[in-house]
Enzyme design. Structure first.
Site: not given
Ligand code: MRU
Length: 344
Positions: A44-46, A86, A193, A234, A244-245
């Site tokens: 995960r993570g862009a 995603r 995270q 993201d 973002n998150k």
């Protein structure tokens, strides 16, 4: 440390769902396995999702039977499959487009050349991501005062990229320059995270940190413990609005209220000039069960209704600067980001 790499004809990933208690590797031998790993957030993570998808297409080409046009058709179908994993991080679509373009340019090539070129392109995406993170680190470290408390949200570290990290790249670079920083790590409910991944990365390098719950951020900003906030992104719209998150927006508003600079570190591949403002960024809705339970242990009354938007949008007016591998962009972002993209 690498998060994603190619080994013996397979895509290897650090399994981020098992950290911090277990350090294991997932080996994907088909594009379907790569898609599953992205959807399940084993990676995960862009930027990490983008690089993984690129390797996924290289894998699809290696495994495809038939002539060049048959391989190209498989690559296209595989790209469509990966695009459905995603929706928010634009790096996924950026990497798929780049790989698709490379593949189409090789329509007249031999099957061997096509397979080799797609693997080389995926390797280039991975190598460029690492170089971009190190450049962001260099630019970002200049903005960090010596002895600063730095608040971060989610994980924008090596685990969210191929290596080094965006926001944590800035932290790492400041630490390497002996700036004696101290990181306040938001735990980042509901997927944790921050607690699981950011704290794990910082602990591995003995970078001083304090883990806090998300609802403590305002307290630490208000009591003068934090001199800057650094987060990843993201997707960044043309006007500088930042997805973002979930929870990032609240941190940005609290930072402004307390006169603390709010920095976003992201590679150019996170900029989406097709999207005018953050209102048009698709926000992933994840299973509400991730809110009502943790690893199968129920934490809310049975049958309770819960929501789980996985990202939020921070309007650009709360963003002090956007750090990319090309430099530091400031308001008005519509102009500064365009100029940055046009440079080179
Ligand atoms: O749902 P995730 O864990 O993929 O979300 C990740 C984030 O929001 C990160 O902050 C973002 O991708 C930047 S990573 C360099």
């Amino acid at each position: 440390m690498k998060t994603v790499w190619w080994q013996d004809g397979a895509v290897c990933l650090i399994d981020q769902t098992r950290l911090p208690l277990e350090e294991c590797v997932v080996t994907c031998r088909s594009v379907a396995e790569v898609a599953r790993a992205i959807r399940a957030m084993q990676v995960r993570g862009a930027p990490a999702i983008g690089a993984t998808a690129a390797f996924g297409l290289a894998l699809a080409a290696q495994g495809a039977a038939g002539d060049t046009s048959a391989i190209l058709a498989t690559v296209e179908e595989s790209s469509a499959m990966l695009a459905r994993t995603r929706p928010t991080a634009v790096n996924l679509f950026w990497a798929l487009q780049r790989m698709g373009k490379r593949a189409r340019a090789l329509a007249g090539a031999s099957t061997e050349d096509l397979r080799a070129a797609l693997l080389a392109e995926a390797q280039a995406i991975a190598a460029e991501d690492e170089a971009a993170c190190r450049a962001m680190g260099r630019f970002g470290a200049e903005l960090v005062p010596p002895g600063a408390g730095i608040l971060t949200h989610c994980n924008a570290g090596a685990l969210a990229c191929v290596s080094y990290g965006t926001a944590l790249g800035v932290v790492r670079a400041a630490w390497e320059r002996d700036k004696q920083v101290h990181v306040f790590v938001d735990e980042t409910r509901p997927f944790l995270q921050g607690a699981r991944l950011t704290a794990w990365e910082l602990a591995k390098e003995s970078i001083p940190m304090t883990l806090i719950t998300d609802n403590m951020a305002g307290h630490f900003l208000h009591t003068g413990k934090v001199q800057c906030v650094v987060v990843g992104a993201d997707r960044i719209a043309a006007n500088g609005d930042v997805a973002n998150k979930i929870g990032t927006y609240g941190v940005a508003v609290l930072a402004r209220e307390n006169n603390v600079p709010f920095y976003v570190a992201a590679p150019m591949s996170t900029l989406d000039f097709q999207i005018a403002s953050g209102d048009q960024i698709p926000i992933e809705e994840r299973d509400p069960a991730e809110v009502t339970a943790w690893r199968g242990v129920q934490t809310a009354p049975s049958g309770v209704r819960a929501a789980h938007p996985a990202f939020d949008v921070t309007p650009s007016r709360y963003v002090t600067a956007i750090i990319t591998e090309r430099g530091v962009a400031r308001a008005p972002f519509a102009e500064s980001l365009r100029a940055m993209a046009a440079a080179q």
